[in-house]
Design a protein around this motif. Structure first.
Motif, PDB file in Angstrom:
ATOM      1  N   TRP A  76       0.887  -0.978   0.027  1.00 42.42           N
ATOM      2  CA  TRP A  76      -0.187  -0.060   0.038  1.00 42.42           C
ATOM      3  C   TRP A  76       0.534   1.188  -0.341  1.00 42.42           C
ATOM      4  CZ3 TRP A  76       0.359   3.530   4.198  1.00 42.42           C
ATOM      5  CH2 TRP A  76      -0.860   4.385   4.183  1.00 42.42           C
ATOM      6  N   ARG A  77       2.094   1.135   0.844  1.00 38.30           N
ATOM      7  CA  ARG A  77       2.599   2.046   0.970  1.00 38.30           C
ATOM      8  C   ARG A  77       3.022   2.784  -0.521  1.00 38.30           C
ATOM      9  NH1 ARG A  77       6.498  -0.517   5.673  1.00 38.30           N
ATOM     10  NH2 ARG A  77       4.394  -0.734   6.885  1.00 38.30           N
ATOM     11  N   THR A  78       3.304   4.077  -0.723  1.00 43.18           N
ATOM     12  CA  THR A  78       3.574   4.786  -2.163  1.00 43.18           C
ATOM     13  C   THR A  78       4.247   6.269  -1.732  1.00 43.18           C
ATOM     14  OG1 THR A  78       1.912   6.588  -1.690  1.00 43.18           O
ATOM     15  CG2 THR A  78       1.588   4.306  -3.574  1.00 43.18           C
ATOM     16  N   LEU A  79       5.348   6.435  -2.673  1.00 42.00           N
ATOM     17  CA  LEU A  79       5.944   7.483  -2.070  1.00 42.00           C
ATOM     18  C   LEU A  79       4.689   9.299  -1.576  1.00 42.00           C
ATOM     19  CD1 LEU A  79       8.994   8.381  -5.301  1.00 42.00           C
ATOM     20  CD2 LEU A  79       8.813   7.634  -2.815  1.00 42.00           C
ATOM     21  N   ALA A  80       4.113   8.962  -2.249  1.00 46.87           N
ATOM     22  CA  ALA A  80       3.294  10.226  -2.245  1.00 46.87           C
ATOM     23  C   ALA A  80       2.195   9.941  -0.434  1.00 46.87           C
ATOM     24  CB  ALA A  80       1.813  10.134  -2.734  1.00 46.87           C
ATOM     25  N   ASN A  81       2.473   8.373  -0.369  1.00 47.05           N
ATOM     26  CA  ASN A  81       1.516   7.678   1.076  1.00 47.05           C
ATOM     27  C   ASN A  81       2.798   7.780   2.451  1.00 47.05           C
ATOM     28  OD1 ASN A  81       1.976   5.409   1.392  1.00 47.05           O
ATOM     29  ND2 ASN A  81       0.287   5.402   0.168  1.00 47.05           N
ATOM     30  N   SER A  82       3.643   7.794   2.321  1.00 48.35           N
ATOM     31  CA  SER A  82       5.239   7.411   3.152  1.00 48.35           C
ATOM     32  C   SER A  82       6.283   8.111   2.620  1.00 48.35           C
ATOM     33  CB  SER A  82       4.896   5.508   3.017  1.00 48.35           C
ATOM     34  OG  SER A  82       3.858   5.132   3.087  1.00 48.35           O
ATOM     35  N   ALA A  83       6.116   8.517   2.086  1.00 51.46           N
ATOM     36  CA  ALA A  83       7.754   8.998   1.537  1.00 51.46           C
ATOM     37  C   ALA A  83       8.065  10.746   0.936  1.00 51.46           C
ATOM     38  CB  ALA A  83       8.787   8.094   1.193  1.00 51.46           C
ATOM     39  N   ALA A  84       6.881  11.625   1.407  1.00 49.29           N
ATOM     40  CA  ALA A  84       6.533  12.916   0.402  1.00 49.29           C
ATOM     41  C   ALA A  84       7.503  13.491   0.843  1.00 49.29           C
ATOM     42  CB  ALA A  84       5.511  13.588   0.844  1.00 49.29           C
ATOM     43  N   TYR A  85       8.026  14.088   1.662  1.00 45.97           N
ATOM     44  CA  TYR A  85       9.841  13.879   2.543  1.00 45.97           C
ATOM     45  C   TYR A  85      11.107  14.206   1.664  1.00 45.97           C
ATOM     46  CZ  TYR A  85      11.787  10.392   4.598  1.00 45.97           C
ATOM     47  OH  TYR A  85      12.940   8.869   4.737  1.00 45.97           O
ATOM     48  N   VAL A  86      10.868  12.961   1.030  1.00 47.31           N
ATOM     49  CA  VAL A  86      11.891  12.375  -0.212  1.00 47.31           C
ATOM     50  C   VAL A  86      12.282  13.524  -1.619  1.00 47.31           C
ATOM     51  CG1 VAL A  86      13.200  10.646  -1.232  1.00 47.31           C
ATOM     52  CG2 VAL A  86      12.487  10.542   1.275  1.00 47.31           C
ATOM     53  N   ILE A  87      10.726  13.443  -1.881  1.00 46.70           N
ATOM     54  CA  ILE A  87       9.944  13.760  -3.209  1.00 46.70           C
ATOM     55  C   ILE A  87      11.254  14.900  -4.156  1.00 46.70           C
ATOM     56  CG2 ILE A  87       8.671  14.487  -4.690  1.00 46.70           C
ATOM     57  CD1 ILE A  87       6.237  12.513  -3.590  1.00 46.70           C
ATOM     58  N   PRO A  88      10.812  15.940  -3.129  1.00 47.97           N
ATOM     59  CA  PRO A  88      11.785  16.952  -3.359  1.00 47.97           C
ATOM     60  C   PRO A  88      13.654  16.711  -3.623  1.00 47.97           C
ATOM     61  CG  PRO A  88      10.047  18.153  -1.528  1.00 47.97           C
ATOM     62  CD  PRO A  88      10.228  16.173  -1.552  1.00 47.97           C
ATOM     63  N   HIS A  89      13.973  15.659  -3.084  1.00 45.43           N
ATOM     64  CA  HIS A  89      15.076  15.404  -3.816  1.00 45.43           C
ATOM     65  C   HIS A  89      15.886  14.845  -4.582  1.00 45.43           C
ATOM     66  CE1 HIS A  89      16.072  17.394   0.473  1.00 45.43           C
ATOM     67  NE2 HIS A  89      14.958  17.360   0.983  1.00 45.43           N
ATOM     68  N   LEU A  90      14.504  14.285  -5.243  1.00 48.99           N
ATOM     69  CA  LEU A  90      15.045  12.759  -6.245  1.00 48.99           C
ATOM     70  C   LEU A  90      14.963  13.752  -7.826  1.00 48.99           C
ATOM     71  CD1 LEU A  90      11.866  10.388  -5.218  1.00 48.99           C
ATOM     72  CD2 LEU A  90      13.756  10.877  -4.862  1.00 48.99           C
ATOM     73  N   ARG A  91      15.810  13.168  -8.682  1.00 47.73           N
ATOM     74  CA  ARG A  91      16.214  14.232  -9.881  1.00 47.73           C
ATOM     75  C   ARG A  91      16.346  13.006 -11.070  1.00 47.73           C
ATOM     76  NH1 ARG A  91      20.478  15.136  -6.933  1.00 47.73           N
ATOM     77  NH2 ARG A  91      22.410  13.848  -8.023  1.00 47.73           N
ATOM     78  N   PRO A  92      15.993  13.042 -12.303  1.00 46.12           N
ATOM     79  CA  PRO A  92      16.221  11.928 -13.330  1.00 46.12           C
ATOM     80  C   PRO A  92      18.350  11.653 -12.876  1.00 46.12           C
ATOM     81  CG  PRO A  92      15.180  13.861 -14.079  1.00 46.12           C
ATOM     82  CD  PRO A  92      15.416  14.560 -12.732  1.00 46.12           C
ATOM     83  N   GLY A  93      18.477  10.431 -13.030  1.00 47.20           N
ATOM     84  CA  GLY A  93      20.387  10.041 -13.543  1.00 47.20           C
ATOM     85  C   GLY A  93      20.296   9.682 -12.275  1.00 47.20           C
ATOM     86  N   MET A  94      19.802   9.799 -11.222  1.00 44.89           N
ATOM     87  CA  MET A  94      20.409   9.721  -9.916  1.00 44.89           C
ATOM     88  C   MET A  94      20.359   7.965  -9.968  1.00 44.89           C
ATOM     89  SD  MET A  94      18.406  11.733  -6.960  1.00 44.89           S
ATOM     90  CE  MET A  94      19.151  12.140  -5.760  1.00 44.89           C
ATOM     91  N   THR A  95      20.845   7.632  -8.669  1.00 45.72           N
ATOM     92  CA  THR A  95      21.463   6.681  -8.371  1.00 45.72           C
ATOM     93  C   THR A  95      20.828   6.314  -6.661  1.00 45.72           C
ATOM     94  OG1 THR A  95      23.606   6.706  -7.689  1.00 45.72           O
ATOM     95  CG2 THR A  95      22.871   5.660  -9.728  1.00 45.72           C
ATOM     96  N   VAL A  96      20.194   5.416  -7.074  1.00 44.61           N
ATOM     97  CA  VAL A  96      19.308   5.108  -5.496  1.00 44.61           C
ATOM     98  C   VAL A  96      19.376   3.611  -4.770  1.00 44.61           C
ATOM     99  CG1 VAL A  96      17.552   4.897  -4.319  1.00 44.61           C
ATOM    100  CG2 VAL A  96      18.037   7.129  -5.944  1.00 44.61           C
ATOM    101  N   LEU A  97      19.611   3.302  -3.606  1.00 46.80           N
ATOM    102  CA  LEU A  97      19.493   2.369  -2.728  1.00 46.80           C
ATOM    103  C   LEU A  97      18.766   2.378  -2.099  1.00 46.80           C
ATOM    104  CD1 LEU A  97      20.550  -0.360  -1.995  1.00 46.80           C
ATOM    105  CD2 LEU A  97      21.745   0.962  -0.408  1.00 46.80           C
TER     106      LEU A  97
END
Length: 274
Positions: A25-46
């Motif tokens: 059920w968890r999505t960025l919108a309902n569980s990690a919205a605080y991260v969204i402003p820090h994401l950008r195309p081309g990033m490597t994420v763990l």
């Protein structure tokens, strides 16, 4: 995985169908919205503790342009087939899933632009070591993003739900877990090597009040009390009897059917800049 690493895991449940439904059920919108402003195309994420991969796949969508890539790891293989299928179903190809131990991440220093964990540190015996490893594999100028539960409240008062919460706490403490660490996870971050002025704290929440929301959360907990790793561990460990678990399950069903039922969970969130 080494036996010593396995012993450090203190997760009080398993990856049963009810648990996977909760995590899916968890999505960025309902569980990690605080991260969204820090994401950008081309990033490597763990994504550490990825479970069935709903957050991981969302992260992959956000960074996909310009060659962005996401790796999701979990300490056991159980949920990873579901995670891979989730990615296939959504036609997301810039993500991979593998077994990994947060205490000893199998990646070189400074491998990722952003390292994320959602409600993971509360389930491990050495959260500071886990954070040290997350910091180690983050690039200079990169981010470690964390979200951990801090408090829970519900209405109406319920003897059965109170019994569930007490049981959850007793089992977590017995296994060496860290309950509701969202209120002090920033202290762990400093112990792991982050400077205080490099840490941004915020808070997020979940609220379950509509019939659909109550069915989701209450129905899931009702099922877990009857059939899950949590239920098995509770009985085998002498924390509760099957009859007691059945009463707790019935209380969650009563919560679902109460039009005035309300459940809120507060989370502590961190953006830690390396």
């Amino acid at each position: 995985m080494a036996e010593s690493a396995v012993r450090k895991q203190v997760y009080t449940t398993d990856h049963s169908s009810a648990v996977l439904r909760t995590h899916s059920w968890r999505t960025l919108a309902n569980s990690a919205a605080y991260v969204i402003p820090h994401l950008r195309p081309g990033m490597t994420v763990l994504d550490v503790g990825c479970g069935p991969g709903s957050l991981t796949v969302d992260l992959a969508k956000r960074v996909a342009p310009e060659g962005g890539k996401v790796v999701g790891i979990d300490y056991v293989a159980d949920p990873l087939d579901s995670a891979r299928q989730n990615a296939v179903d959504q036609e997301v190809t810039n993500v991979e899933f593998k077994v990994g131990d947060i205490h000893a991440l199998e990646f070189p220093d400074e491998s990722f632009d952003l390292v994320h964990a959602h409600q993971v540190l509360q389930h491990i015996a050495d959260p500071v070591q886990g954070l040290r490893e997350m910091r180690r594999v983050t690039k200079r100028g990169g981010i470690v993003a964390l979200r951990e539960s801090a408090a829970m409240s519900w209405y109406p008062e319920s003897e059965g739900i109170s019994a569930w919460w007490n049981l959850f706490q007793r089992m977590g403490k017995e296994k060496g877990g860290n309950l509701e660490p969202g209120r002090y996870v920033h202290v762990w971050a400093q112990e792991a090597g982050f400077e205080r002025d490099s840490i941004t704290c915020s808070a997020g929440s979940w609220c379950f009040a509509s019939r659909e929301e109550r069915e989701y959360i209450g129905g899931t907990f009702a099922e877990r009390m009857l059939s899950s790793g949590f239920a098995t561990a509770a009985v085998e460990g002498g924390f509760a009897t099957e009859e007691e678990l059945a009463k707790i399950s019935a209380s969650w069903r009563a919560f679902v059917n109460d039009d005035n039922g309300w459940l809120g969970i507060l989370h502590g969130e961190l953006i830690c800049r390396k």
